[in-house]
Design a protein around this motif. Structure first.
Motif, PDB file in Angstrom:
ATOM      1  N   THR A   1     -16.357   4.294  10.136  1.00  0.00           N
ATOM      2  CA  THR A   1     -16.966   5.354   9.874  1.00  0.00           C
ATOM      3  C   THR A   1     -16.763   6.510  10.230  1.00  0.00           C
ATOM      4  OG1 THR A   1     -19.561   4.500   9.624  1.00  0.00           O
ATOM      5  CG2 THR A   1     -19.394   7.224  10.093  1.00  0.00           C
ATOM      6  N   VAL A   2     -16.036   7.191   9.056  1.00  0.00           N
ATOM      7  CA  VAL A   2     -15.874   9.002   9.259  1.00  0.00           C
ATOM      8  C   VAL A   2     -16.029  10.290   9.037  1.00  0.00           C
ATOM      9  CG1 VAL A   2     -13.495  10.069   8.365  1.00  0.00           C
ATOM     10  CG2 VAL A   2     -13.649   7.993   8.986  1.00  0.00           C
ATOM     11  N   ASP A   3     -16.263  11.272   9.212  1.00  0.00           N
ATOM     12  CA  ASP A   3     -17.086  12.195   8.403  1.00  0.00           C
ATOM     13  C   ASP A   3     -16.450  12.994   9.191  1.00  0.00           C
ATOM     14  OD1 ASP A   3     -19.001  14.022   7.940  1.00  0.00           O
ATOM     15  OD2 ASP A   3     -20.871  13.462   9.552  1.00  0.00           O
ATOM     16  N   THR A   4     -15.760  13.650   8.545  1.00  0.00           N
ATOM     17  CA  THR A   4     -14.575  15.303   9.065  1.00  0.00           C
ATOM     18  C   THR A   4     -14.990  16.035   7.370  1.00  0.00           C
ATOM     19  OG1 THR A   4     -12.281  14.082   8.189  1.00  0.00           O
ATOM     20  CG2 THR A   4     -13.528  13.684  10.503  1.00  0.00           C
ATOM     21  N   GLU A   5     -14.121  17.268   7.136  1.00  0.00           N
ATOM     22  CA  GLU A   5     -13.887  18.450   6.723  1.00  0.00           C
ATOM     23  C   GLU A   5     -13.460  17.607   4.910  1.00  0.00           C
ATOM     24  OE1 GLU A   5     -12.331  22.336   4.971  1.00  0.00           O
ATOM     25  OE2 GLU A   5     -12.702  21.474   8.124  1.00  0.00           O
ATOM     26  N   GLU A   6     -12.486  16.353   5.749  1.00  0.00           N
ATOM     27  CA  GLU A   6     -11.391  16.130   4.673  1.00  0.00           C
ATOM     28  C   GLU A   6     -12.073  14.053   3.946  1.00  0.00           C
ATOM     29  OE1 GLU A   6      -9.966  18.864   6.838  1.00  0.00           O
ATOM     30  OE2 GLU A   6     -10.223  17.199   7.586  1.00  0.00           O
ATOM     31  N   LEU A   7     -13.254  13.861   4.854  1.00  0.00           N
ATOM     32  CA  LEU A   7     -12.798  12.401   4.471  1.00  0.00           C
ATOM     33  C   LEU A   7     -14.044  12.021   4.891  1.00  0.00           C
ATOM     34  CD1 LEU A   7     -12.044   9.514   2.975  1.00  0.00           C
ATOM     35  CD2 LEU A   7     -11.095   9.296   5.186  1.00  0.00           C
ATOM     36  N   SER A   8     -14.955  11.284   4.479  1.00  0.00           N
ATOM     37  CA  SER A   8     -16.223  11.204   4.604  1.00  0.00           C
ATOM     38  C   SER A   8     -16.275   9.498   4.375  1.00  0.00           C
ATOM     39  CB  SER A   8     -17.598  11.339   4.039  1.00  0.00           C
ATOM     40  OG  SER A   8     -17.472  13.175   4.417  1.00  0.00           O
ATOM     41  N   ALA A   9     -16.844   8.737   5.331  1.00  0.00           N
ATOM     42  CA  ALA A   9     -16.876   6.947   4.850  1.00  0.00           C
ATOM     43  C   ALA A   9     -18.380   6.556   5.930  1.00  0.00           C
ATOM     44  CB  ALA A   9     -16.013   6.110   4.614  1.00  0.00           C
ATOM     45  N   TYR A  10     -19.240   6.288   5.476  1.00  0.00           N
ATOM     46  CA  TYR A  10     -20.300   5.486   6.512  1.00  0.00           C
ATOM     47  C   TYR A  10     -20.249   4.077   6.704  1.00  0.00           C
ATOM     48  CZ  TYR A  10     -20.840  10.560   6.369  1.00  0.00           C
ATOM     49  OH  TYR A  10     -20.785  11.836   6.388  1.00  0.00           O
ATOM     50  N   ALA A  11     -19.329   3.842   7.829  1.00  0.00           N
ATOM     51  CA  ALA A  11     -20.147   1.914   8.377  1.00  0.00           C
ATOM     52  C   ALA A  11     -19.113   1.080   6.583  1.00  0.00           C
ATOM     53  CB  ALA A  11     -21.664   1.897   7.728  1.00  0.00           C
TER      54      ALA A  11
ATOM     55  N   LEU B   1       1.567  -1.518  -0.103  1.00  0.00           N
ATOM     56  CA  LEU B   1      -0.427   0.074  -0.058  1.00  0.00           C
ATOM     57  C   LEU B   1       0.320   1.240  -0.278  1.00  0.00           C
ATOM     58  CD1 LEU B   1      -2.627   2.027   0.846  1.00  0.00           C
ATOM     59  CD2 LEU B   1      -2.493   1.171   2.732  1.00  0.00           C
ATOM     60  N   GLY B   2       0.803   1.419  -1.134  1.00  0.00           N
ATOM     61  CA  GLY B   2       1.506   3.645  -1.138  1.00  0.00           C
ATOM     62  C   GLY B   2       0.765   4.490  -0.862  1.00  0.00           C
ATOM     63  N   ILE B   3       1.324   5.849  -0.877  1.00  0.00           N
ATOM     64  CA  ILE B   3      -0.006   6.659  -0.209  1.00  0.00           C
ATOM     65  C   ILE B   3       1.084   7.955  -0.197  1.00  0.00           C
ATOM     66  CG2 ILE B   3      -0.362   6.799   1.960  1.00  0.00           C
ATOM     67  CD1 ILE B   3      -3.064   6.411   1.231  1.00  0.00           C
ATOM     68  N   GLY B   4       0.124   8.783  -0.644  1.00  0.00           N
ATOM     69  CA  GLY B   4       0.704   9.994  -0.715  1.00  0.00           C
ATOM     70  C   GLY B   4      -0.145  11.410  -0.928  1.00  0.00           C
ATOM     71  N   ALA B   5       0.139  12.761  -0.404  1.00  0.00           N
ATOM     72  CA  ALA B   5      -0.975  13.699  -0.118  1.00  0.00           C
ATOM     73  C   ALA B   5      -1.733  14.526  -1.109  1.00  0.00           C
ATOM     74  CB  ALA B   5      -0.742  14.163   0.628  1.00  0.00           C
ATOM     75  N   GLY B   6      -1.365  13.861  -2.616  1.00  0.00           N
ATOM     76  CA  GLY B   6      -1.601  14.623  -3.598  1.00  0.00           C
ATOM     77  C   GLY B   6      -1.283  15.989  -3.669  1.00  0.00           C
TER      78      GLY B   6
ATOM     79  N   GLY C   1      -4.864  23.481   1.182  1.00  0.00           N
ATOM     80  CA  GLY C   1      -3.867  23.976   1.296  1.00  0.00           C
ATOM     81  C   GLY C   1      -3.158  23.251   1.500  1.00  0.00           C
ATOM     82  N   VAL C   2      -2.056  22.738   2.029  1.00  0.00           N
ATOM     83  CA  VAL C   2      -1.154  21.630   2.611  1.00  0.00           C
ATOM     84  C   VAL C   2      -1.689  21.278   3.889  1.00  0.00           C
ATOM     85  CG1 VAL C   2       1.174  21.014   3.211  1.00  0.00           C
ATOM     86  CG2 VAL C   2       0.842  23.195   1.716  1.00  0.00           C
ATOM     87  N   ALA C   3      -1.910  21.354   4.771  1.00  0.00           N
ATOM     88  CA  ALA C   3      -2.456  21.118   6.458  1.00  0.00           C
ATOM     89  C   ALA C   3      -3.467  20.121   5.904  1.00  0.00           C
ATOM     90  CB  ALA C   3      -2.898  21.726   7.371  1.00  0.00           C
TER      91      ALA C   3
END
Length: 219
Positions: free
Chosen positions: A136-146, A91-96, A111-113
């Protein structure tokens, strides 16, 4: 023990599969492909083809763009690659970092943050999904439900994580959580939106390594 990997991408089937065989025969640890949708081949299709003609070579993206890859889809791709390769996925990942890739999926690059927060959230969510958890995640950056990855289940108990970055916060997080930290050496993004100033002076590399070491303290 030092290990070495190769990064490339396919231009045709014959040369790609031959490259995979050659890289494995030469004793390299892994074959990686870039992940820039619209600008290069689909990494997981290419890596599955490489898996079919190899038996020991690690296979992964360097690195998947957390900006445009949703966790459940990335987890499914990695798990499927792990299954068809017999447990060799990475699994390789970066911020884009490329603004056009954000716009291509209907998002504006934050922005960067914000990019760093999304990258961490995606990495943590994908790892949880690969481990069989419901998320389940519900934030400004990411949403995923169940969200849950029922099938396929990866062969490996824990798929190794590679993080590619030059950001100090993400370098420290990677030091604490990743198996491999890729020093991209990226500086300011140039006007074309793809290329960058680089941070490859010895003192700049040492500074990046210091962030990794700080994150890794106590591991």
């Amino acid at each position: 023990m030092a290990t070495f990997s190769v990064q490339s991408e396919p231009t045709d089937a014959a040369s790609w599969t031959e490259l995979a065989r050659t890289v494995e025969a030469a004793g390299f640890d892994a074959l990686f492909t870039a992940d820039h949708p619209g600008d290069c081949a689909s990494p997981f299709v290419a890596l599955a083809a490489a898996a079919a003609v190899t038996s020991t070579l690690g296979l992964g993206s360097y690195v998947s763009n957390a900006a445009v890859r949703e966790p459940i889809l990335l987890a499914a791709d990695v798990a499927t690659l792990d299954v068809v390769s017999g447990g060799r996925a990475r699994l390789g990942i970066g911020a884009g970092h490329t603004p056009a890739e954000w716009r291509a999926v209907g998002r504006e690059r934050p922005g960067v943050a914000g990019r760093v927060r999304r990258c961490v959230a995606v990495a943590e969510t994908v790892r949880a999904l690969l481990a069989g958890d419901e998320v389940t995640v519900d934030t400004e950056e990411l949403s995923a439900y169940a969200a849950r990855l029922k099938e396929p289940r990866p062969v490996q108990d824990r798929v190794p994580l590679t993080v590619g970055t030059a950001n100090s916060t993400l370098l420290r997080w990677a030091g604490a959580h990743a198996d491999v930290v890729g020093l991209t050496g990226f500086g300011r993004t140039l006007p074309d939106g793809h290329q960058h100033e680089v941070r490859w002076r010895a003192d700049q590399i040492e500074a990046q390594l210091a962030h990794v070491a700080a994150g890794a303290a106590g591991r």
